[in-house]
Design a protein around this motif. Structure first.
Motif, mmCIF file in Angstrom:
data_model
loop_
_atom_site.group_PDB
_atom_site.id
_atom_site.type_symbol
_atom_site.label_atom_id
_atom_site.label_comp_id
_atom_site.label_asym_id
_atom_site.label_seq_id
_atom_site.Cartn_x
_atom_site.Cartn_y
_atom_site.Cartn_z
ATOM 1 N N ARG B 302 50.938 30.913 32.186
ATOM 2 C CA ARG B 302 52.636 29.689 33.124
ATOM 3 C C ARG B 302 53.129 28.791 32.420
ATOM 4 O O ARG B 302 54.250 28.825 32.171
ATOM 5 N N CYS B 303 52.487 28.410 31.120
ATOM 6 C CA CYS B 303 53.193 28.250 30.331
ATOM 7 C C CYS B 303 54.437 28.653 29.439
ATOM 8 O O CYS B 303 55.564 27.638 29.712
ATOM 9 N N SER B 304 54.879 29.960 29.523
ATOM 10 C CA SER B 304 55.396 30.903 28.276
ATOM 11 C C SER B 304 55.680 31.033 29.760
ATOM 12 O O SER B 304 57.550 30.950 29.308
ATOM 13 N N ARG B 305 56.282 31.549 30.643
ATOM 14 C CA ARG B 305 57.163 31.734 31.612
ATOM 15 C C ARG B 305 57.779 30.514 32.123
ATOM 16 O O ARG B 305 58.968 30.728 32.657
ATOM 17 N N VAL B 307 58.481 27.868 29.904
ATOM 18 C CA VAL B 307 59.850 28.254 29.258
ATOM 19 C C VAL B 307 61.290 29.159 29.250
ATOM 20 O O VAL B 307 62.222 28.858 29.568
ATOM 21 N N LYS B 308 60.233 30.345 29.237
ATOM 22 C CA LYS B 308 61.584 31.314 29.594
ATOM 23 C C LYS B 308 62.009 31.103 30.910
ATOM 24 O O LYS B 308 63.388 31.320 31.096
ATOM 25 N N GLN B 309 61.626 31.289 32.141
ATOM 26 C CA GLN B 309 62.116 31.570 33.517
ATOM 27 C C GLN B 309 63.300 29.711 34.084
ATOM 28 O O GLN B 309 63.912 30.159 34.511
ATOM 29 N N TYR B 310 62.798 29.324 33.438
ATOM 30 C CA TYR B 310 63.077 27.471 33.779
ATOM 31 C C TYR B 310 64.020 26.496 32.216
ATOM 32 O O TYR B 310 64.364 25.923 32.453
ATOM 33 N N GLY B 311 63.565 27.129 31.541
ATOM 34 C CA GLY B 311 64.398 26.664 29.696
ATOM 35 C C GLY B 311 63.987 26.123 29.764
ATOM 36 O O GLY B 311 63.963 25.047 29.599
ATOM 37 N N SER B 313 61.730 22.913 27.549
ATOM 38 C CA SER B 313 60.420 23.343 26.406
ATOM 39 C C SER B 313 58.718 22.922 25.919
ATOM 40 O O SER B 313 58.257 22.783 27.407
ATOM 41 N N GLU B 314 58.668 23.719 25.387
ATOM 42 C CA GLU B 314 57.572 24.278 25.359
ATOM 43 C C GLU B 314 56.424 22.775 25.681
ATOM 44 O O GLU B 314 55.340 22.583 26.173
ATOM 45 N N ALA B 317 56.713 22.331 29.324
ATOM 46 C CA ALA B 317 56.030 23.147 30.133
ATOM 47 C C ALA B 317 54.612 22.920 29.799
ATOM 48 O O ALA B 317 53.894 23.502 30.757
#
Lengths: 483, 477
Positions: B302-305, B307-311, B313-314, B317
């Motif tokens: 979910r964390c990587s998503r 970052v990817k989907q909502y832009g 920051s790590e 997220a």
């Protein structure tokens, strides 16, 4: 009337020759007269039995009957019975009134059976003579100076002395078959998992199995119809299709292949017993069976393996008797350890303590591999022996016990002598397969039993062989004269 | 002298099934003593265990969540010991064939560094009852309500090197368990209990030092304190020429110290053997796949998503996905207002600040996702400014419920009428001739002063963009 089989009594009840109330009263009268000497019952449920009988008479009259409707039976005191004392032959449970019924009890009750009472037994089913009971030994109806066998000695004596029509028992190493042999009746230990262990007080969980002690193979089949089958309350209960155990009773024995284990027919076996078995084999041959010898090469290891596995499981199964929640509790304990030590020291008898110690030792760190693990290996070898033998024969026939019923006190001195009583029966429990004992002859006024063993789920076949044998012999109809 | 700490954790998690592991009794917390104990829980003679299949599903889902080997054939064993709150005199557990085998888990430290912690195994077992030592005139009372509640005991490798890592590991476990919904994870009620195995060694040594086991630490904060205390105790002991003995120690949170409970040198012999009342639990790939199919998205994924989907920051997220409830909250807000970054800011700064201050879980938040989403929408559609939004947020925390009503009733609506703003600008310019002169003389910084004045007069309600534009225009005229 009281010596009749369940099948005969059921027909008599149908014909209204007798009512269940009359029949029940007659058994209760006989129990009252003979039990003080025989000591077959620990508890007699007089009022409850008469109530059940009256209800059964109504059911029969209404046409809602099974073969057990109104049949007076007895339960080994190892089965929990709601609102009735359930002692397991132990001081530990001298005050234990179960709040629930065992599966076996429940099923027979649903079939309409009348419960006359709870029968005496070796303490926690540990014994081969019924002498370890806290409630005193049971006497053999054929000779009151002799033991009835054990651990289901009370059930066997009650059936033999016509103190009930049929009884339940349990068999962990021979506890149905050996007393059946000593008392001249029929006893069946089913395949492990066929009859639910729910509500049956555990001795050795991987070996314990409930079964009938009866006056005929046909009656044993009738009881199997009532008690066998999957029970979701016992995780080791087997999901095997329901079957009518009476369906094959009439089948011919033509083509039946009987195996005689070489190591059962040696010099260790009483020669007179050997002769009687040979005569029985001749009867079966005359009915079309053929006989060959088979090898059970690891049978001689069954007693030592059993006396590791069974006590190991028992040592854990009996931990719950600690005086905290139910059962015997020492008076005025000074602390927790004192409560444990005295409750258990006072509550358990010598044989039970001996097996708890043996089992605890066998499971101890550093000994586990040498004892428990090795015993499990032997168990697999014994199972393989039977698998191999059943490739060439249908049933294995041999003695149930090396001799007839022995005298009270005769084998008490040395536990190992007593353990060797079960030399022919124990392997069957270790392998989880069915075995039965049926009367095959008499020796000096005492019955001799013959054991039939078959592969898993072959109960119907064993009952068929036994029934055909009983149609052609009358050993099972012999009754002791009890004074 | 420089020391290295070695820590392994054993975490007992009470699985959130409705009924017990081997009986039909309820597992609810807090009932009257012994009202949730049936004939099996009391270990009455003749009773037998029947496994609750939901427990198996939960254990397998945990195994999958930590990339563990799943035991296709798990075996229950009896662990024998006498204690009054253990009715059978043995605990049914799993020794050699646990349902969950080797796995691992990723932790992120505060400085952003990552570490993978090995999980040795996780096995299913029964919880014991409770002994009550008060109010019985020298005797002990036994409450068997908890006896037989399913536990998953999760054992880590000795991969943790300090108390902070231990806490990060425990928090990650906690998060995974809540994501999976297999436990309520409530440490103060004992739904999650932690034992820590702690040892120290000189830096560079390869052998482990003698370890002690600290029992039953019931909060994240205590885990850190207990370990730090124990590490210091061991170091002091060795530096004073003593040696650590292998023993069980109890953490006393009142005195912030550990003390000896019992020595493991006279260890119990539990005489384990396979439970003959239960068959081995055999599962196949189809079963495992079916469990996998019902699993929710887990924190790492979910964390990587995010970052990817909502832009995001790590860091944001990671904070937002640290609990399933928080991540769900954030996604609801973002969906409602259509601005993920703004939503992330509001959730991580304003909302978390509020929750921390009031010591509340996100589930207890006084501001609902719908309220916060609506609030952010009102910033987006220029109804209010970001600054005014803080006032509305405060009103929400104080129990008012309707965002638009708050804006309306308090007259917080932004002034966007060009005529009104123009008048405001004219008034400010007219009232401050000195500053106008400075500005025109090239002192750009004075611009902020005009904005401030205008906002002050408008009580913060002037639309900042319009105000800026008109100010610049008028000042350069």
């Amino acid at each position: 009337m009281l010596s009749k089989t369940v099948a005969e009594l059921s027909a008599a009840l149908d014909r209204k020759d007798v009512s269940s109330v009359e029949l029940t009263q007659a058994y209760l009268d006989r129990i009252e007269k003979l039990n003080p000497d025989l000591n077959a019952y620990i508890t007699v449920c007089k009022e409850q039995a008469l109530k059940q009988a009256a209800e059964a008479d109504k059911q029969r009259a209404a046409g809602n009957s099974t073969p057990f409707t109104g049949i007076p039976i007895a339960h080994k005191d190892i089965f929990c019975t709601r609102d009735v004392l359930t002692t397991c032959g132990s001081r530990m449970l001298h005050n234990f009134v179960s709040p629930y019924d065992a599966s076996v009890v429940e099923r027979l009750q649903q079939a309409g059976a009348v419960t006359l009472g709870k029968t005496n037994m070796d303490e926690f089913a540990m014994g081969s003579s019924n002498e370890t009971s806290y409630y005193g030994p049971v006497r053999n109806p054929w000779d009151s100076s002799r033991v009835p066998g054990g651990s289901s000695g009370g059930s066997a004596a009650a059936v033999a002395a016509d103190l009930c029509a049929i009884a339940t028992g349990t068999d962990t190493g021979g506890s149905i078959r050996q007393p059946a042999s000593f008392c001249g009746i029929t006893g069946l230990k089913p395949t492990y998992g066929r009859v639910s262990r729910f509500g049956m007080i555990a001795f050795a969980s991987s070996l314990d199995q409930a079964g009938p002690l009866s006056k005929s193979a046909e009656d044993a089949a009738l009881m199997m119809n009532a008690i066998a089958g999957l029970d979701s309350r016992d995780s080791t209960s087997l999901d095997h299709p329901a079957e009518d155990f009476t369906a094959h009773l009439q089948q011919s024995l033509k083509g039946l292949r009987i195996g005689l284990p070489r190591d059962h027919f040696t010099a260790d076996l009483n020669p007179a017993v050997q002769t009687i078995l040979q005569d029985a084999i001749k009867v079966l041959e005359s009915l079309g069976a053929s006989v060959t010898e088979v090898d059970l090469p690891h049978n001689h290891l069954s007693v030592p393996a059993y006396y590791v596995v069974a006590p190991a499981e028992a040592s854990a199964n009996l931990s719950r008797y600690d005086g905290v929640r139910f059962g015997h509790r020492a008076e005025n304990p000074v602390n927790l350890e004192d409560l444990y030590k005295r409750s258990r020291s006072e509550g358990f008898g010598d044989e039970v303590k001996r097996r708890i110690m043996v089992g605890t030792y066998a499971l101890s760190a550093g000994y586990y591999d040498a004892y428990y693990k090795k015993a499990q290996k032997i168990r697999r070898l014994i199972k393989q022996d039977f698998d191999e033998a059943f490739k060439s024969v249908d049933v294995i026939l041999g003695p149930t016990s090396p001799h007839t019923a022995f005298k009270l006190g005769e084998k008490n001195a040395d536990p190992v002598t007593m353990y060797l009583e079960d030399i022919y029966t124990i392997a069957v429990n270790l392998a989880g397969i069915p075995g039965m004992s049926l009367p095959a002859g008499m020796l000096q006024g005492l019955p001799i039993g013959m054991q039939l063993v078959g592969p898993a789920f072959s109960e119907a076949r064993l009952l068929n062989v036994a029934h055909q044998f009983q149609l052609n012999t009358d050993w099972h109809q012999r009754r002791p004269e009890v004074k | 002298m420089s020391w290295e700490t070695v820590i392994g954790l054993e975490v007992h998690v009470q699985l959130a099934t409705a009924s017990k592991l081997f009986s039909g009794s309820s597992t609810a917390f807090g009932a009257e003593p012994n009202t949730q104990a049936n004939i099996y829980d009391l270990a009455l003679p003749g009773t037998l265990p029947v496994m609750n299949e939901e427990v198996l599903r939960m254990a397998v889902s945990f195994g999958l969540a930590v990339d563990a080997e799943i035991g296709k054939r798990s075996v229950f064993d009896r662990k024998n010991y006498f204690y009054p709150d253990l009715p059978k005199g043995y605990q049914i557990s799993q020794l050699d064939h646990p349902t969950v085998g080797k796995g691992s888990l990723r932790i992120v430290m505060d400085d952003g560094s990552e570490k993978v912690i090995g999980i040795t195994r996780a096995h299913i077992e029964e919880d014991a009852g409770k002994s009550l030592h008060e109010d019985f005139q020298g005797m002990s009372g036994i409450d068997l309500n908890r006896a037989g509640t399913p536990l998953l005991e999760i054992v880590s490798e000795p991969d943790l090197r300090n108390a902070k890592e231990a806490v990060a590991y425990l928090k990650k476990l906690h998060s995974i368990i809540l994501y999976l919904g297999i436990s309520d994870g409530n440490m103060s009620q004992g739904s999650m209990r932690c034992d820590a195995n702690v040892s120290v060694r000189r830096k560079g040594e390869t052998e482990f030092g003698t370890r002690t086991e600290i029992k039953n630490i019931n909060s994240f904060r205590f885990v850190e304190k207990a370990i730090n205390h124990e590490v210091q105790r061991q170091i002091d002991l060795i530096e004073d020429g003593g040696r650590v003995i292998q023993e069980t120690r109890l953490y006393d949170s009142d005195r912030d110290e550990t003390r000896s409970m019992r020595s493991k040198e006279v260890a119990n012999d539990y005489r384990y053997f396979p439970e003959p009342d239960l068959l081995p639990v055999v599962i196949d790939d189809a079963y495992i796949d079916a469990v996998r199919a019902t699993m929710p998205e887990l924190p790492d994924a979910r964390c990587s998503r995010f970052v990817k989907q909502y832009g995001l920051s790590e860091y944001d997220a990671d904070v937002l996905t640290s609990s399933r409830a928080m991540a769900d909250y954030f996604e609801q807000v973002a969906q409602l207002c259509g601005d993920a970054k703004l939503s992330a800011n509001w959730v991580t700064v304003d909302l978390l600040g509020l929750l921390n201050k009031q010591d509340l879980d996100i589930q207890q938040s006084p501001v609902t996702p719908t309220q916060l989403g609506t609030l952010i929408s009102r910033i987006k559609d220029n109804t209010i400014s970001g600054k005014i939004a803080k006032t509305v947020f405060e009103a929400l925390t104080e129990g008012e419920s309707d965002v638009d009503q708050i804006i309306e009733s308090r007259g917080l609506k932004q002034v966007t009428d060009t005529g009104a703003i123009e008048k405001l600008v004219d008034d400010v310019i007219a009232a401050n001739p000195d500053q106008v002169a400075q500005y025109k003389g090239g002192k750009e910084a004075v611009f902020g002063y005009f904005v401030g004045q205008a906002m002050k007069i408008s009580k913060g309600k002037a639309n900042p963009a319009q105000l800026n534009e008109l100010l610049r225009k008028k000042l350069s005229e």
